[in-house]
Write a protein that holds these residues in place. Structure first.
Motif, short mmCIF file in Angstrom:
data_model
loop_
_atom_site.label_atom_id
_atom_site.label_comp_id
_atom_site.label_asym_id
_atom_site.label_seq_id
_atom_site.Cartn_x
_atom_site.Cartn_y
_atom_site.Cartn_z
N UNK A 50 -75.24 1.48 66.98
CA UNK A 50 -76.54 0.86 66.73
C UNK A 50 -77.01 1.28 65.34
N UNK A 51 -77.34 0.30 64.52
CA UNK A 51 -77.95 0.52 63.19
C UNK A 51 -79.37 0.01 63.26
N UNK A 52 -80.35 0.84 62.88
CA UNK A 52 -81.75 0.43 62.91
C UNK A 52 -82.39 0.63 61.55
N UNK A 53 -83.21 -0.32 61.12
CA UNK A 53 -83.91 -0.24 59.84
C UNK A 53 -85.29 -0.88 59.99
N UNK A 54 -86.24 -0.47 59.15
CA UNK A 54 -87.61 -0.98 59.26
C UNK A 54 -88.05 -1.67 57.98
N UNK A 55 -89.03 -2.54 58.13
CA UNK A 55 -89.51 -3.39 57.04
C UNK A 55 -90.91 -2.95 56.63
N UNK A 102 -82.02 4.77 61.34
CA UNK A 102 -81.08 5.53 62.15
C UNK A 102 -79.79 4.74 62.30
N UNK A 103 -78.68 5.46 62.41
CA UNK A 103 -77.40 4.86 62.74
C UNK A 103 -76.72 5.78 63.74
N UNK A 104 -76.46 5.29 64.94
CA UNK A 104 -75.91 6.13 66.00
C UNK A 104 -74.65 5.51 66.58
N UNK A 105 -73.62 6.33 66.69
CA UNK A 105 -72.35 5.91 67.28
C UNK A 105 -72.31 6.29 68.77
N UNK A 106 -71.33 5.74 69.48
CA UNK A 106 -71.08 6.07 70.88
C UNK A 106 -72.35 5.96 71.72
N UNK A 107 -73.02 4.86 71.61
CA UNK A 107 -74.28 4.66 72.32
C UNK A 107 -74.00 4.39 73.80
N UNK A 108 -74.82 5.00 74.66
CA UNK A 108 -74.61 4.93 76.09
C UNK A 108 -75.26 3.69 76.70
#
Length: 461
Positions: free
Chosen positions: A295-300, A257-263
């Motif tokens: 926020x940028x999220x990635x999994x292994x 996921x990549x989300x902008x304008x995180x609260x």
């Protein structure tokens, strides 16, 4: 700005749609604990039993209720006889934990072609944690304190030579081929790479374990020099400042996921799973610097490389270990019979709850002040999914790190991580880090190599 990613179908406990081998393994473990219970429990397990036996706390009753709330359908049993597909009560659950405590993941050849049961505690708790009472049970601080001790004992075993024999199955043709292909199948001349050309090892080792002394030693294996070069490496003497705007991939991983304008604060426990910075950063004093940011999220994947590397050149400003939950997932991804959700229940929780666990799971937060003022203060979070709770940091506060330097490593299995950037930092992402994203389809994804070009940063105009 395209990355050199490798297109591969991932087949592991975190992503495979065929979980038959996991179901069969769980049924066997439950059966063994029922027909061959032990009279003497490991001290860490016995303390957990004592906690559940304490009537004044009510946790034993909650655990029994959790086990009884699993819907009464064969889907969640897998045992054709109907006798050993479920844990009957918390005492049986404790026996199951004791049964698997000192075992290491093996590559098993079976009809399902899955092979690895890399997270055995997750396989045991998957259905219980999806219940309403399980959601309460696995968020209790006393429960998580006992689980922390149990998982520490399990991790210590995996670091010991006693776990080495499990590695013999990993150096047979099938798993070697899979691990090699996931890492990168070809040299530039088109020749297939070999495992020993990718990872530091010793295939001539007479033990058959390729120079690895324990399961953990194998799991945290390192790449050979030059296998993962740093994209646009920084140099203190390089007049070309544009290289410092290149952010590299911190982990060998697949974008989630990549989300902008995180609260600053949001309802992360709902199905939509918005990121909540104050919870992710454990109420840190720096949280306001990131409100409205990205926020940028990635999994292994479980079979891949698990060390973390710095995505920027800069100074390690702060390191924050956060004890949290180990087996908590969203109820909305539980059983369709209960939640009304038409999706199948998450067969390997918390796969579908990865944004949620950034706010509750055991994790380590590393703040880095990038030398490039456009990036400035950024944050790396290593998030332990389920029993992958050992986040080992290999840098110290105040250290100067170059892009590509190692920050730390996970232990045991696949996991997830986040990069957080301040508002005003505009990021042009590499192709394989861009949408569309998916919370439910894990069978075909792109592994983005660690240290490869992930994004280019510039100020918002």
């Amino acid at each position: 700005m395209a990355s050199t990613a490798v297109q591969l179908p991932l087949r592991d406990p975190w992503s495979s749609k065929d979980f038959g081998a996991i179901y069969q393994w769980r049924a066997n473990a439950i059966k063994e604990a029922a027909v061959r219970p032990v009279s003497s429990l490991d001290p860490t397990v016995e303390r957990f039993l004592n906690l559940l036996d304490n009537k004044s706390l009510g946790l034993g009753d909650l655990a029994n209720k959790m086990l009884s709330e699993i819907p009464p359908t064969p889907t969640y049993d897998y045992d054709p006889s109907g006798k050993f597909g479920r844990m009957t009560d918390y005492k049986h659950m404790v026996q199951c934990i004791n049964r698997i405590l000192y075992t290491a993941p093996r590559w098993d050849h079976d009809e399902y072609k899955v092979g690895l049961i890399g997270v055995p505690f997750n396989a045991l708790f998957n259905w219980p944690m999806a219940t309403e009472s399980g959601f309460q049970f696995f968020k209790d601080s006393k429960v998580n304190g006992c689980l922390r001790n149990i998982l520490t004992a399990h991790g210590d075993y995996l670091k010991s030579p006693k776990s080495q024999s499990a590695l013999l199955s990993w150096f047979e043709e099938e798993p070697l081929k899979l691990m090699t292909e996931k890492a990168s199948p070809y040299w530039p001349d088109g020749r297939n790479k070999k495992f020993e050309e990718i990872y530091v090892c010793n295939p001539a080792d007479k033990t058959g374990c390729w120079g690895f002394n324990s399961w953990d030693d194998f799991f945290i294996r390192e790449f050979c020099k030059g296998v993962r070069p740093v994209a646009r490496p920084d140099s203190n003497h390089d007049p070309d400042e544009s290289s410092k705007a290149v952010i590299t991939n911190a982990c060998e991983s697949v974008v989630y996921r990549c989300q902008k304008d995180v609260q600053k604060r949001d309802k992360f426990w709902l199905k939509g799973q918005p990121y909540s910075l104050v919870d992710m950063l454990n109420f840190d004093e720096n949280v306001d610097a990131f409100v409205g940011g990205t926020v940028y999220q990635a999994w292994l994947a479980a079979e891949c490389y698990h060390r973390w590397h710095s995505p920027v050149t800069g100074t390690v400003k702060k390191i924050v270990p956060v004890p949290g939950t180990y087996f908590s997932g969203l109820r909305e991804y539980g059983f369709p019979e209960v939640s009304g959700n038409r999706n199948i229940p998450d067969p390997s929780g918390p796969n579908l709850s990865q944004r949620y666990i950034t706010a509750v799971a055991t994790r380590t937060i590393i703040f880095i002040e990038a030398d490039n003022p456009t990036i400035g203060l950024m944050c790396f979070i290593a998030v332990g999914m389920d029993e992958i709770s050992s986040c080992e940091v290999t840098v110290n506060e105040g250290d100067q790190v170059m892009k590509g330097d190692q920050l730390g490593t996970f232990h045991l299995g696949g996991s997830t991580h986040c990069l957080i950037f301040r508002p005003g930092v505009h990021l042009d992402w590499a192709r394989d880090a861009q949408p569309p994203y998916s919370d439910t389809e894990f069978d075909k994804h792109t592994i983005i190599p660690v240290n490869s070009w992930l994004a280019y940063a510039h100020r918002t105009r």
